[in-house]
Design a protein around this motif. Structure first.
Motif, PDB file in Angstrom:
ATOM      1  N   ILE A 277       0.817  -1.214   0.000  1.00 44.43           N
ATOM      2  CA  ILE A 277       0.000   0.000   0.000  1.00 44.43           C
ATOM      3  C   ILE A 277       0.856   1.272   0.000  1.00 44.43           C
ATOM      4  CG2 ILE A 277      -1.951  -1.113   1.153  1.00 44.43           C
ATOM      5  CD1 ILE A 277      -0.925   0.106   3.798  1.00 44.43           C
ATOM      6  N   GLY A 278       2.163   1.135   0.176  1.00 47.41           N
ATOM      7  CA  GLY A 278       3.066   2.290   0.150  1.00 47.41           C
ATOM      8  C   GLY A 278       4.477   1.883   0.526  1.00 47.41           C
ATOM      9  N   LEU A 279       5.342   2.937   0.721  1.00 51.81           N
ATOM     10  CA  LEU A 279       6.729   2.702   1.096  1.00 51.81           C
ATOM     11  C   LEU A 279       7.026   3.474   2.377  1.00 51.81           C
ATOM     12  CD1 LEU A 279       8.438   3.106  -2.408  1.00 51.81           C
ATOM     13  CD2 LEU A 279       7.760   0.973  -1.263  1.00 51.81           C
ATOM     14  N   SER A 280       7.829   2.842   3.223  1.00 53.21           N
ATOM     15  CA  SER A 280       8.152   3.470   4.512  1.00 53.21           C
ATOM     16  C   SER A 280       9.033   4.705   4.319  1.00 53.21           C
ATOM     17  CB  SER A 280       8.863   2.472   5.434  1.00 53.21           C
ATOM     18  OG  SER A 280      10.117   2.100   4.864  1.00 53.21           O
ATOM     19  N   GLY A 281       8.956   5.616   5.320  1.00 53.02           N
ATOM     20  CA  GLY A 281       9.751   6.840   5.248  1.00 53.02           C
ATOM     21  C   GLY A 281       9.809   7.539   6.589  1.00 53.02           C
ATOM     22  N   SER A 282       9.941   8.878   6.556  1.00 54.07           N
ATOM     23  CA  SER A 282      10.059   9.654   7.790  1.00 54.07           C
ATOM     24  C   SER A 282       9.306  10.966   7.668  1.00 54.07           C
ATOM     25  CB  SER A 282      11.546   9.923   8.102  1.00 54.07           C
ATOM     26  OG  SER A 282      11.705  10.551   9.358  1.00 54.07           O
ATOM     27  N   THR A 283       8.145  10.931   7.018  1.00 53.54           N
ATOM     28  CA  THR A 283       7.338  12.135   6.844  1.00 53.54           C
ATOM     29  C   THR A 283       6.541  12.430   8.112  1.00 53.54           C
ATOM     30  OG1 THR A 283       5.527  10.860   5.880  1.00 53.54           O
ATOM     31  CG2 THR A 283       7.145  11.784   4.341  1.00 53.54           C
ATOM     32  N   GLY A 284       6.135  13.710   8.290  1.00 47.76           N
ATOM     33  CA  GLY A 284       5.345  14.095   9.463  1.00 47.76           C
ATOM     34  C   GLY A 284       6.225  14.251  10.691  1.00 47.76           C
ATOM     35  N   ASN A 285       5.675  14.021  11.878  1.00 45.55           N
ATOM     36  CA  ASN A 285       6.396  14.134  13.145  1.00 45.55           C
ATOM     37  C   ASN A 285       7.165  12.843  13.371  1.00 45.55           C
ATOM     38  OD1 ASN A 285       7.333  14.860  15.624  1.00 45.55           O
ATOM     39  ND2 ASN A 285       5.341  14.724  16.665  1.00 45.55           N
ATOM     40  N   SER A 286       8.425  12.806  12.895  1.00 40.30           N
ATOM     41  CA  SER A 286       9.222  11.596  12.936  1.00 40.30           C
ATOM     42  C   SER A 286      10.684  11.945  13.209  1.00 40.30           C
ATOM     43  CB  SER A 286       9.106  10.848  11.604  1.00 40.30           C
ATOM     44  OG  SER A 286       9.994   9.768  11.561  1.00 40.30           O
ATOM     45  N   THR A 287      11.351  11.052  13.918  1.00 35.38           N
ATOM     46  CA  THR A 287      12.771  11.232  14.242  1.00 35.38           C
ATOM     47  C   THR A 287      13.680  10.448  13.313  1.00 35.38           C
ATOM     48  OG1 THR A 287      12.690   9.427  15.839  1.00 35.38           O
ATOM     49  CG2 THR A 287      12.274  11.664  16.665  1.00 35.38           C
ATOM     50  N   GLY A 288      13.091   9.648  12.399  1.00 30.32           N
ATOM     51  CA  GLY A 288      13.874   8.871  11.455  1.00 30.32           C
ATOM     52  C   GLY A 288      12.973   7.875  10.723  1.00 30.32           C
ATOM     53  N   PRO A 289      13.526   7.235   9.683  1.00 29.66           N
ATOM     54  CA  PRO A 289      12.710   6.298   8.892  1.00 29.66           C
ATOM     55  C   PRO A 289      12.210   5.147   9.760  1.00 29.66           C
ATOM     56  CG  PRO A 289      14.780   6.800   7.790  1.00 29.66           C
ATOM     57  CD  PRO A 289      14.902   7.347   9.193  1.00 29.66           C
ATOM     58  N   HIS A 290      10.937   4.875   9.657  1.00 31.66           N
ATOM     59  CA  HIS A 290      10.313   3.739  10.343  1.00 31.66           C
ATOM     60  C   HIS A 290       8.845   3.679   9.890  1.00 31.66           C
ATOM     61  CE1 HIS A 290       9.007   7.071  12.941  1.00 31.66           C
ATOM     62  NE2 HIS A 290       8.023   6.250  13.381  1.00 31.66           N
ATOM     63  N   LEU A 291       8.109   2.661  10.340  1.00 29.24           N
ATOM     64  CA  LEU A 291       6.662   2.566  10.058  1.00 29.24           C
ATOM     65  C   LEU A 291       5.925   2.644  11.377  1.00 29.24           C
ATOM     66  CD1 LEU A 291       4.126   1.985   8.301  1.00 29.24           C
ATOM     67  CD2 LEU A 291       4.528  -0.456   8.791  1.00 29.24           C
ATOM     68  N   HIS A 292       5.015   3.604  11.477  1.00 25.13           N
ATOM     69  CA  HIS A 292       4.134   3.683  12.648  1.00 25.13           C
ATOM     70  C   HIS A 292       2.858   2.921  12.305  1.00 25.13           C
ATOM     71  CE1 HIS A 292       2.121   5.384  16.156  1.00 25.13           C
ATOM     72  NE2 HIS A 292       1.057   5.574  15.368  1.00 25.13           N
ATOM     73  N   PHE A 293       2.530   1.900  13.118  1.00 30.93           N
ATOM     74  CA  PHE A 293       1.354   1.062  12.864  1.00 30.93           C
ATOM     75  C   PHE A 293       0.430   1.138  14.059  1.00 30.93           C
ATOM     76  CE2 PHE A 293      -0.851  -3.013  13.428  1.00 30.93           C
ATOM     77  CZ  PHE A 293      -1.582  -3.052  12.248  1.00 30.93           C
ATOM     78  N   GLU A 294      -0.865   1.419  13.781  1.00 28.19           N
ATOM     79  CA  GLU A 294      -1.885   1.464  14.833  1.00 28.19           C
ATOM     80  C   GLU A 294      -3.039   0.535  14.497  1.00 28.19           C
ATOM     81  OE1 GLU A 294      -3.499   5.147  16.203  1.00 28.19           O
ATOM     82  OE2 GLU A 294      -1.513   6.145  16.282  1.00 28.19           O
ATOM     83  N   ALA A 295      -3.696   0.040  15.547  1.00 31.71           N
ATOM     84  CA  ALA A 295      -4.951  -0.713  15.412  1.00 31.71           C
ATOM     85  C   ALA A 295      -6.005   0.049  16.186  1.00 31.71           C
ATOM     86  CB  ALA A 295      -4.796  -2.119  15.961  1.00 31.71           C
ATOM     87  N   ARG A 296      -7.161   0.285  15.589  1.00 37.95           N
ATOM     88  CA  ARG A 296      -8.214   1.094  16.210  1.00 37.95           C
ATOM     89  C   ARG A 296      -9.563   0.398  16.108  1.00 37.95           C
ATOM     90  NH1 ARG A 296      -7.071   7.061  13.495  1.00 37.95           N
ATOM     91  NH2 ARG A 296      -4.970   7.426  14.374  1.00 37.95           N
ATOM     92  N   THR A 297     -10.464   0.899  16.965  1.00 36.61           N
ATOM     93  CA  THR A 297     -11.846   0.412  16.869  1.00 36.61           C
ATOM     94  C   THR A 297     -12.685   1.285  15.950  1.00 36.61           C
ATOM     95  OG1 THR A 297     -12.456   1.730  18.822  1.00 36.61           O
ATOM     96  CG2 THR A 297     -11.756  -0.581  19.187  1.00 36.61           C
ATOM     97  N   SER A 298     -12.160   2.484  15.599  1.00 42.79           N
ATOM     98  CA  SER A 298     -12.817   3.375  14.645  1.00 42.79           C
ATOM     99  C   SER A 298     -11.735   4.121  13.870  1.00 42.79           C
ATOM    100  CB  SER A 298     -13.729   4.386  15.378  1.00 42.79           C
ATOM    101  OG  SER A 298     -12.946   5.343  16.079  1.00 42.79           O
ATOM    102  N   ALA A 299     -12.167   4.961  12.933  1.00 38.05           N
ATOM    103  CA  ALA A 299     -11.197   5.700  12.139  1.00 38.05           C
ATOM    104  C   ALA A 299     -10.654   6.914  12.873  1.00 38.05           C
ATOM    105  CB  ALA A 299     -11.856   6.139  10.826  1.00 38.05           C
ATOM    106  N   GLU A 300     -11.222   7.237  14.006  1.00 46.11           N
ATOM    107  CA  GLU A 300     -10.858   8.439  14.749  1.00 46.11           C
ATOM    108  C   GLU A 300      -9.653   8.216  15.671  1.00 46.11           C
ATOM    109  OE1 GLU A 300     -12.309  11.180  13.951  1.00 46.11           O
ATOM    110  OE2 GLU A 300     -13.693  10.105  12.590  1.00 46.11           O
TER     111      GLU A 300
END
Length: 297
Positions: free
Chosen positions: A256-279
């Motif tokens: 679905i994409g390629l990892s990087g360091s865009t946004g509030n990031s200190t270096g290249p990595h993937l931030h992954f979350e699991a949620r019960t809603s889109a919020e």
């Protein structure tokens, strides 16, 4: 010897006697063919002299006899010829009838043979058509069975695939745990987990679902949010590039994409979350979430 008339010349026979003699002579000639017997009475003598010969009518009798015999013979020949001709005509008619009957029998036999052959050919064609129809029906049925089997096989293969889950980074490991504290997060703790990954590493959807967000996500940088088929949501942040669009369906393991360091990031990595809603704020433990779906992490 007594005489009924005076002696001397014989009297000339009367007309009746002559006629009788002539008739008798004719009858005799007709019956026996003897001529001399009729003339004998005319040769009788009287006294010492000879009486001139009387006209007995013999010549007429002989001439009449020849004519009658000829006519009788001719009539007999004619009757014989007529009988032969009649017999020949009768035989010819019989032969003609026999020939006609023979030809009629041959024509009837030929017609029956033609009819029999036509019936046999029709029966053969009908049997062939029925056999072809049965073969086509069998082929259709076989195709339908094959299609059903393929569909079932596809569904059988699809079910585990659609329900399967994978890690978002193949071979990656968690570098920052869920709810880690620190000043890097506005909420005061980490709302997801970080997978170690260099810039440009392939990021995969962890399961089947539909993309509900794709693009810039503020502090998350370039991010993708997917509504999973089980009703939960997964988020992928800090991407260097996004490869899907909103409304697109994805399958487990799809990039679905390629990892990087865009946004509030200190270096290249993937931030992954699991949620019960889109919020934001509806986060749940990503490690427990993945493990509940069979992902070893």
């Amino acid at each position: 010897m007594a005489f009924t008339s005076a002696p001397g010349r014989h009297r000339r026979p009367g007309r009746f006697a002559r006629s009788s003699a002539n008739v008798a002579g004719i009858a005799t000639i007709a019956a026996t063919g003897v001529v001399a017997g009729i003339a004998a009475p005319a040769m009788a003598a009287s006294g010492g002299g000879q009486e001139p010969l009387q006209d007995t009518g013999l010549r007429h009798a002989v001439a009449l006899d020849d004519s009658i015999a000829y006519d009788i013979g001719a009539q007999a020949d004619s009757q014989h010829s007529a009988a032969e001709q009649a017999a020949a005509e009768q035989q010819a008619e019989q032969d003609a009838r026999e020939q006609a009957a023979k030809r009629a029998a041959e024509v009837k036999k030929k017609a029956e043979e033609t009819k029999r052959k036509a019936a046999a050919e029709a029966a053969k064609e009908k049997a062939a058509a029925k056999k072809k129809e049965a073969a086509e029906a069998s082929a259709v049925q076989e195709r339908e069975v094959a299609d059903v089997s393929q569909t079932r096989a596809a569904r059988s293969t699809e079910r585990p695939t659609l329900s399967a889950y994978v890690s978002p980074i193949a071979g990656g490991y968690v570098s920052t745990q869920y709810q880690a504290s620190g000043g890097n997060w506005s909420s005061g703790s980490h709302t997801g987990i970080d997978f170690h990954a260099g810039t440009g590493t392939s990021v995969h959807a962890v399961g089947a679902g539909t993309v509900v967000e794709a693009g810039w996500g503020g502090a998350y940088g370039n991010n993708v949010i997917i509504k999973m088929n089980d009703g939960t949501y997964t988020q992928y942040g800090h991407l260097s590039s996004v490869g899907v669009s909103v409304g697109q369906t994805v399958s487990p393991g799809q990039q679905i994409g390629l990892s990087g360091s865009t946004g509030n990031s200190t270096g290249p990595h993937l931030h992954f979350e699991a949620r019960t809603s889109a919020e934001y704020g509806s986060d749940i433990d990503p490690v427990a979430y993945l493990r509940s779906h069979g992902v070893s992490i």
